[in-house]
Design a protein around this motif. Structure first.
Motif, PDB file in Angstrom:
ATOM      1  N   UNK A  40     -28.755  33.203 -10.216  1.00 50.88           N
ATOM      2  CA  UNK A  40     -27.531  33.846 -10.710  1.00 50.88           C
ATOM      3  C   UNK A  40     -26.343  33.493  -9.817  1.00 50.88           C
ATOM      4  N   UNK A  41     -26.560  33.487  -8.507  1.00 51.53           N
ATOM      5  CA  UNK A  41     -25.478  33.123  -7.585  1.00 51.53           C
ATOM      6  C   UNK A  41     -25.033  31.679  -7.829  1.00 51.53           C
ATOM      7  N   UNK A  42     -26.001  30.783  -8.020  1.00 52.83           N
ATOM      8  CA  UNK A  42     -25.672  29.379  -8.294  1.00 52.83           C
ATOM      9  C   UNK A  42     -24.948  29.243  -9.625  1.00 52.83           C
ATOM     10  N   UNK A  43     -25.349  30.017 -10.625  1.00 55.42           N
ATOM     11  CA  UNK A  43     -24.680  29.973 -11.921  1.00 55.42           C
ATOM     12  C   UNK A  43     -23.239  30.448 -11.798  1.00 55.42           C
ATOM     13  N   UNK A  44     -23.016  31.456 -10.956  1.00 54.04           N
ATOM     14  CA  UNK A  44     -21.646  31.936 -10.732  1.00 54.04           C
ATOM     15  C   UNK A  44     -20.790  30.850 -10.085  1.00 54.04           C
ATOM     16  N   UNK A  45     -21.373  30.114  -9.136  1.00 50.62           N
ATOM     17  CA  UNK A  45     -20.654  29.009  -8.500  1.00 50.62           C
ATOM     18  C   UNK A  45     -20.328  27.937  -9.525  1.00 50.62           C
ATOM     19  N   UNK A  46     -21.295  27.639 -10.382  1.00 49.16           N
ATOM     20  CA  UNK A  46     -21.076  26.647 -11.440  1.00 49.16           C
ATOM     21  C   UNK A  46     -19.952  27.083 -12.364  1.00 49.16           C
ATOM     22  N   UNK A  47     -19.923  28.364 -12.709  1.00 46.09           N
ATOM     23  CA  UNK A  47     -18.869  28.896 -13.565  1.00 46.09           C
ATOM     24  C   UNK A  47     -17.505  28.744 -12.909  1.00 46.09           C
ATOM     25  N   UNK A  48     -17.446  29.044 -11.610  1.00 45.55           N
ATOM     26  CA  UNK A  48     -16.177  28.923 -10.887  1.00 45.55           C
ATOM     27  C   UNK A  48     -15.714  27.477 -10.820  1.00 45.55           C
ATOM     28  N   UNK A  49     -16.650  26.555 -10.574  1.00 43.65           N
ATOM     29  CA  UNK A  49     -16.309  25.141 -10.483  1.00 43.65           C
ATOM     30  C   UNK A  49     -15.813  24.597 -11.810  1.00 43.65           C
ATOM     31  N   UNK A  50     -16.318  25.174 -12.897  1.00 43.17           N
ATOM     32  CA  UNK A  50     -15.987  24.640 -14.220  1.00 43.17           C
ATOM     33  C   UNK A  50     -14.827  25.359 -14.889  1.00 43.17           C
ATOM     34  N   UNK A  51     -14.111  26.188 -14.126  1.00 38.38           N
ATOM     35  CA  UNK A  51     -12.918  26.794 -14.690  1.00 38.38           C
ATOM     36  C   UNK A  51     -11.920  25.702 -15.061  1.00 38.38           C
ATOM     37  N   UNK A  52     -11.169  25.860 -16.157  1.00 42.68           N
ATOM     38  CA  UNK A  52     -10.178  24.846 -16.533  1.00 42.68           C
ATOM     39  C   UNK A  52      -9.124  24.675 -15.461  1.00 42.68           C
ATOM     40  N   UNK A  53      -8.497  23.515 -15.443  1.00 48.25           N
ATOM     41  CA  UNK A  53      -7.388  23.285 -14.522  1.00 48.25           C
ATOM     42  C   UNK A  53      -6.275  24.285 -14.822  1.00 48.25           C
ATOM     43  N   UNK A  54      -5.370  24.458 -13.894  1.00 46.21           N
ATOM     44  CA  UNK A  54      -4.409  25.551 -13.957  1.00 46.21           C
ATOM     45  C   UNK A  54      -3.426  25.444 -15.106  1.00 46.21           C
ATOM     46  N   UNK A  55      -3.262  24.303 -15.698  1.00 46.71           N
ATOM     47  CA  UNK A  55      -2.311  24.175 -16.799  1.00 46.71           C
ATOM     48  C   UNK A  55      -2.784  23.142 -17.791  1.00 46.71           C
ATOM     49  N   UNK A  56      -2.065  23.030 -18.864  1.00 41.84           N
ATOM     50  CA  UNK A  56      -2.339  21.995 -19.863  1.00 41.84           C
ATOM     51  C   UNK A  56      -1.338  20.879 -19.642  1.00 41.84           C
ATOM     52  N   UNK A  57      -1.844  19.686 -19.355  1.00 40.10           N
ATOM     53  CA  UNK A  57      -0.953  18.593 -18.993  1.00 40.10           C
ATOM     54  C   UNK A  57       0.047  18.275 -20.097  1.00 40.10           C
ATOM     55  N   UNK A  58      -0.417  18.325 -21.332  1.00 37.84           N
ATOM     56  CA  UNK A  58       0.503  17.989 -22.428  1.00 37.84           C
ATOM     57  C   UNK A  58       1.683  18.957 -22.454  1.00 37.84           C
ATOM     58  N   UNK A  59       1.399  20.242 -22.234  1.00 40.21           N
ATOM     59  CA  UNK A  59       2.482  21.226 -22.217  1.00 40.21           C
ATOM     60  C   UNK A  59       3.437  20.951 -21.073  1.00 40.21           C
ATOM     61  N   UNK A  60       2.888  20.559 -19.933  1.00 40.51           N
ATOM     62  CA  UNK A  60       3.742  20.330 -18.772  1.00 40.51           C
ATOM     63  C   UNK A  60       4.630  19.109 -18.976  1.00 40.51           C
TER      64      UNK A  60
END
Length: 258
Positions: A230-250
């Protein structure tokens, strides 16, 4: 933007003026695109020379695709599991349809490990491998049997396809796999999947113990492995969060720099 990334990858510390000239874009447009890439971590700006180099988001993208970032990201979890359980702890990943042991951590003053780091194969006979094959679903099980067969390592190894399919269905239901001297005599293992946000198996965490201790230790060791997974899955979830913005919008909204 891709042309900028490609150019910077071949000429580290290159300046905005050089990039603009080589790619035939205006300096203001170049600064705007560089600013977006820096904000998102795809590039880093070097303060002294004013040039640019590839940023940390690039290897992260590759790691997401290959799963290799798991090896370093969850290493502390594997180490803690070994210390807490007093047993060898492992990280397994699927590589080319077979389990690869990517991490092995040992408690202090422990005897030699049964399965070494870098070991590849024997997925149907190892708890780590069973978790990974089961996580691939029925098609993955079928493909494994067709490609690799069911080699017999000990008298306890499962060598019949129907028996293995039934066994792996149980693994999927329980979310836990065991092997009792199926790969090597006196080696017993417990493994649990590392899951992503969609419930897909991305790796497996396990521990090993001796056949003599297995029955008495299973009840205590299984919750430890589940907690670590479960701890490893939480780390995986954190690592796979989307980047902070959408490049096309920026690209559309961010004012030019220059």
């Amino acid at each position: 933007m891709f042309e900028i990334l490609d150019f910077v990858s071949r000429r580290e510390r290159v300046t905005a003026k050089v990039i603009a000239r080589e790619l035939d874009v205006s300096l203001s447009t170049c600064y705007r695109l560089l600013g977006i890439l820096v904000d998102e971590g795809y590039l880093e700006k070097l303060p002294r020379c004013g040039g640019y180099r590839l940023g940390p988001a690039i290897p992260l993208l590759y790691g997401r695709a290959t799963g290799r970032f798991l090896e370093t990201s969850v290493e502390p979890v594997i180490e803690e599991l070994a210390m807490r359980s007093g047993r060898h702890a492992y990280l397994g990943v699927l590589d080319g349809g077979q389990v690869t042991v990517a991490q092995v951590k040992s408690p202090p003053e422990s005897p030699p490990v049964g399965v070494v780091r870098g070991f590849h194969g024997a997925s149907h006979a190892l708890a780590l491998g069973k978790v990974l094959i089961a996580g691939a679903g029925p098609d993955g099980i079928e493909e494994y049997v067709e490609c690799y067969g069911l080699e017999k390592f000990t008298p306890r190894t499962i060598t019949e396809k129907r028996h293995l399919e039934d066994h792996l269905r149980g693994v999927m239901v329980r979310g836990l796999a065991i092997d009792v001297e199926e790969f090597a005599e006196n080696l017993c293992c417990i493994a649990v999947p590392i899951l992503d946000r969609d419930g897909r198996t991305r790796g497996a965490i396990g521990i090993s113990t001796s056949a003599r201790r297995f029955d008495s230790e299973l009840r205590a060791l299984a919750p430890m492995v589940r907690r670590a997974a479960r701890e490893a899955s939480d780390i995986l979830e954190e690592q796979n969060q989307p980047m902070r913005g959408v490049l096309a919008d920026k690209v559309q909204q961010k004012p030019p720099r220059g």
